[in-house]
Design a protein around this motif. Sequence first.
Motif, mmCIF file in Angstrom:
data_model
loop_
_atom_site.group_PDB
_atom_site.id
_atom_site.type_symbol
_atom_site.label_atom_id
_atom_site.label_comp_id
_atom_site.label_asym_id
_atom_site.label_seq_id
_atom_site.Cartn_x
_atom_site.Cartn_y
_atom_site.Cartn_z
ATOM 1 N N LEU A 172 0.876 -1.167 0.000
ATOM 2 C CA LEU A 172 0.000 0.000 0.000
ATOM 3 C C LEU A 172 0.915 1.219 0.000
ATOM 4 C CD1 LEU A 172 -2.805 1.305 0.177
ATOM 5 C CD2 LEU A 172 -2.584 1.192 2.670
ATOM 6 N N GLU A 173 0.817 2.026 -1.047
ATOM 7 C CA GLU A 173 1.724 3.160 -1.220
ATOM 8 C C GLU A 173 0.976 4.483 -1.119
ATOM 9 O OE1 GLU A 173 3.494 2.500 -5.083
ATOM 10 O OE2 GLU A 173 4.990 1.165 -4.203
ATOM 11 N N THR A 174 1.603 5.442 -0.472
ATOM 12 C CA THR A 174 1.094 6.812 -0.423
ATOM 13 C C THR A 174 2.185 7.723 -0.948
ATOM 14 O OG1 THR A 174 -0.267 6.311 1.508
ATOM 15 C CG2 THR A 174 0.163 8.635 1.046
ATOM 16 N N LEU A 175 1.848 8.518 -1.961
ATOM 17 C CA LEU A 175 2.756 9.506 -2.534
ATOM 18 C C LEU A 175 2.191 10.882 -2.225
ATOM 19 C CD1 LEU A 175 3.116 7.945 -6.113
ATOM 20 C CD2 LEU A 175 4.520 7.477 -4.098
ATOM 21 N N ARG A 176 3.024 11.741 -1.682
ATOM 22 C CA ARG A 176 2.600 13.112 -1.384
ATOM 23 C C ARG A 176 3.598 14.069 -1.997
ATOM 24 N NH1 ARG A 176 3.716 16.605 2.642
ATOM 25 N NH2 ARG A 176 4.825 15.051 3.882
ATOM 26 N N PHE A 177 3.087 15.111 -2.670
ATOM 27 C CA PHE A 177 3.911 16.069 -3.390
ATOM 28 C C PHE A 177 3.934 17.392 -2.633
ATOM 29 C CE2 PHE A 177 1.738 13.183 -6.316
ATOM 30 C CZ PHE A 177 2.833 12.530 -6.879
ATOM 31 N N GLU A 178 5.096 17.729 -2.069
ATOM 32 C CA GLU A 178 5.260 18.950 -1.271
ATOM 33 C C GLU A 178 5.884 20.050 -2.136
ATOM 34 O OE1 GLU A 178 7.873 20.565 2.551
ATOM 35 O OE2 GLU A 178 7.952 18.438 2.011
ATOM 36 N N ASP A 179 5.177 21.160 -2.264
ATOM 37 C CA ASP A 179 5.664 22.292 -3.044
ATOM 38 C C ASP A 179 6.776 23.002 -2.280
ATOM 39 O OD1 ASP A 179 6.062 24.515 -4.648
ATOM 40 O OD2 ASP A 179 3.930 25.037 -4.763
ATOM 41 N N LEU A 180 7.992 23.037 -2.851
ATOM 42 C CA LEU A 180 9.130 23.707 -2.228
ATOM 43 C C LEU A 180 9.317 25.117 -2.766
ATOM 44 C CD1 LEU A 180 11.709 20.765 -2.284
ATOM 45 C CD2 LEU A 180 10.237 21.491 -0.386
ATOM 46 N N GLY A 181 8.481 25.523 -3.717
ATOM 47 C CA GLY A 181 8.634 26.828 -4.351
ATOM 48 C C GLY A 181 9.691 26.777 -5.435
ATOM 49 N N ASP A 182 9.767 27.838 -6.222
ATOM 50 C CA ASP A 182 10.760 27.949 -7.298
ATOM 51 C C ASP A 182 10.729 26.767 -8.263
ATOM 52 O OD1 ASP A 182 11.749 30.417 -6.357
ATOM 53 O OD2 ASP A 182 13.073 29.373 -4.935
ATOM 54 N N GLY A 183 9.533 26.190 -8.506
ATOM 55 C CA GLY A 183 9.420 25.088 -9.453
ATOM 56 C C GLY A 183 10.016 23.782 -8.965
ATOM 57 N N ARG A 184 10.106 23.610 -7.654
ATOM 58 C CA ARG A 184 10.668 22.394 -7.082
ATOM 59 C C ARG A 184 9.639 21.697 -6.206
ATOM 60 N NH1 ARG A 184 14.679 23.661 -3.590
ATOM 61 N NH2 ARG A 184 15.445 21.544 -3.644
ATOM 62 N N THR A 185 9.748 20.379 -6.128
ATOM 63 C CA THR A 185 8.815 19.571 -5.345
ATOM 64 C C THR A 185 9.570 18.481 -4.612
ATOM 65 O OG1 THR A 185 7.065 19.949 -6.965
ATOM 66 C CG2 THR A 185 6.773 18.074 -5.486
ATOM 67 N N ARG A 186 9.141 18.217 -3.402
ATOM 68 C CA ARG A 186 9.660 17.081 -2.631
ATOM 69 C C ARG A 186 8.595 15.989 -2.663
ATOM 70 N NH1 ARG A 186 12.195 19.033 2.318
ATOM 71 N NH2 ARG A 186 13.880 19.288 0.812
#
Length: 166
Positions: free
Chosen positions: A108-122
């Motif tokens: 069971l996988e959970t992917l979360r996309f965190e906006d770091l600003g300046d066109g970058r994502t964690r």
Amino acid sequence: MSATSNRYQVSIEADPTLPIIRMTRDFDATPAQLMRAHTDPERFARWVGPNGMQTKILDWDASTGGRWRYVAGRDGEEYGFHGCFHDVGEDRIVQTFTFDGQPDGVALETLRFEDLGDGRTRLHAQSLVDSFEGRDQWLLAEAARNQTAGIGGVAERMKQWFKANF
């Protein structure tokens, strides 16, 4: 195992009390671009898997309640994978993941996309597997891949794909 630099964070961690793998990777892409790379079948097929593998999407419905199936191959050998999208939101995907060669090993996988600003994502990814043994087998396989591809070899392939397409 983990690696960091001033600009990028990459880490893979095993929870000592649960059969969970947590991965964190930074990308030069917006959350929307990263989400499309995970939900658009043509884009997904271009970056998933190790270098040299060709991916064929057999079934793809990237919506809440949808399903997916693909085959990755090289040199006449094919490996199948399938799962269900349990939740597809604006900045999160919850899905199952099964390798056809180990049909009882559902993650069971959970992917979360965190906006770091300046066109970058964690990207924060968490995989709950069926056992500590399954978790440790995955970590050993990832370590073997990393000896030749660096930590997060698939993430490197994705980064190269983003450079060429955005």
